[in-house]
Write an enzyme that holds these catalytic residues in place. Structure first.
Site, mmCIF file in Angstrom:
data_model
loop_
_atom_site.group_PDB
_atom_site.id
_atom_site.type_symbol
_atom_site.label_atom_id
_atom_site.label_comp_id
_atom_site.label_asym_id
_atom_site.label_seq_id
_atom_site.Cartn_x
_atom_site.Cartn_y
_atom_site.Cartn_z
ATOM 1 N N GLN A 98 0.847 -1.189 0.000
ATOM 2 C CA GLN A 98 0.000 0.000 0.000
ATOM 3 C C GLN A 98 0.883 1.239 0.000
ATOM 4 O OE1 GLN A 98 -2.527 0.559 3.434
ATOM 5 N NE2 GLN A 98 -2.842 2.706 2.903
ATOM 6 N N CYS A 104 -6.228 1.587 2.501
ATOM 7 C CA CYS A 104 -6.129 0.232 3.031
ATOM 8 C C CYS A 104 -7.437 -0.536 2.926
ATOM 9 C CB CYS A 104 -5.636 0.247 4.475
ATOM 10 S SG CYS A 104 -6.678 1.202 5.589
ATOM 11 N N ASP A 190 -1.465 -7.515 4.828
ATOM 12 C CA ASP A 190 -1.418 -6.135 5.318
ATOM 13 C C ASP A 190 -0.485 -5.357 4.404
ATOM 14 O OD1 ASP A 190 -0.938 -3.750 6.635
ATOM 15 O OD2 ASP A 190 -0.687 -4.646 8.608
#
Length: 241
Positions: A98, A104, A190
């Protein structure tokens, strides 16, 4: 919703609300057929509450507050991953970094859908169909750059981010991640981390329960916060409870 890029010049989007209705309209508009899958709230971790979530669960999205404790844990995990001699295979995992601030939520959704492409059928020629075909051979950073330059997705995200029930906060201190079952492993995805985190064996049948155990451990790191949301992406029309 936090950014992985701390540069003052980094592109920033409006934060996405942790709202299944908002997420559903977002992905249905991008090419996930309504009859294929849908996001649902997970109201708790008791067996009865988990059983309320339609099955099969394809992915679990978790929103949590960013605190000094969570940041310390993230940095520790990154250091361990860099120094570890044992490199766990994650070649089959669709993972992206990201680099866009507050993106996100969208990155989590892309992780959720990108890792179940064999289980759902996207509309031919739709944005999601084109996105995953275009990025299938890219590495995580190349995918991040591709997303950063994609104006169509930026506009769709903006529409979704302004369609929620609450006004976007001036200061964003929460973050979305995704849990998927890939190749028999529970994968934490993540975009702020350098690679997927494997949490042990899992299966499509136990994904929700397995992810819930990890999520509860993460919640315990911020005992004074109530700013958590868990949302499941479930396949529609197949063995629903």
């Amino acid at each position: 919703m936090a950014t992985a890029d701390e540069s003052p010049s980094a592109k920033r989007w409006l934060p996405l609300e942790a709202n299944p209705d908002v997420m559903n309209q977002f992905v249905w508009g991008l090419g996930l057929p309504v009859e294929e899958a849908e996001f649902y709230d997970v109201y708790g971790f008791d067996d009865e509450l988990l059983d309320m979530v339609p099955k099969p669960v394809l992915a679990v999205i978790f929103l949590f507050p960013i605190t000094a404790e969570t940041e310390a844990q993230r940095l520790l995990e990154e250091e361990v991953a860099r120094s570890s001699e044992k490199k766990e295979s994650t070649e089959k995992v669709y993972f992206m970094k990201q680099t866009v601030g507050n993106a996100c939520g969208t990155v989590g959704i892309l992780h959720a859908i990108g890792n179940v492409s064999s289980q759902i059928k996207l509309n031919d020629g739709s944005f999601l169909d084109r996105f995953f075909k275009s990025t299938s051979e890219m590495d995580p950073m190349e995918r991040a750059v591709y997303l950063e330059k994609d104006r169509e997705l930026e506009v769709a995200h903006s529409v979704a981010a302004t369609g929620g029930d609450t006004e976007a906060p001036a200061q964003v201190d929460t973050h979305f991640i995704c849990f998927s079952c890939v190749d028999g492993n529970l994968c934490e995805l993540d975009g702020r981390k350098s690679r997927p985190v494997l949490h042990g064996p899992s299966s499509p049948d136990t994904l929700l329960q397995d992810a819930s155990k990890v999520i509860q451990q993460m919640i315990q790191r911020s005992p004074n916060s109530l700013n958590f949301n868990v949302i499941a992406l479930s396949r529609k029309g197949v063995g629903l409870t």
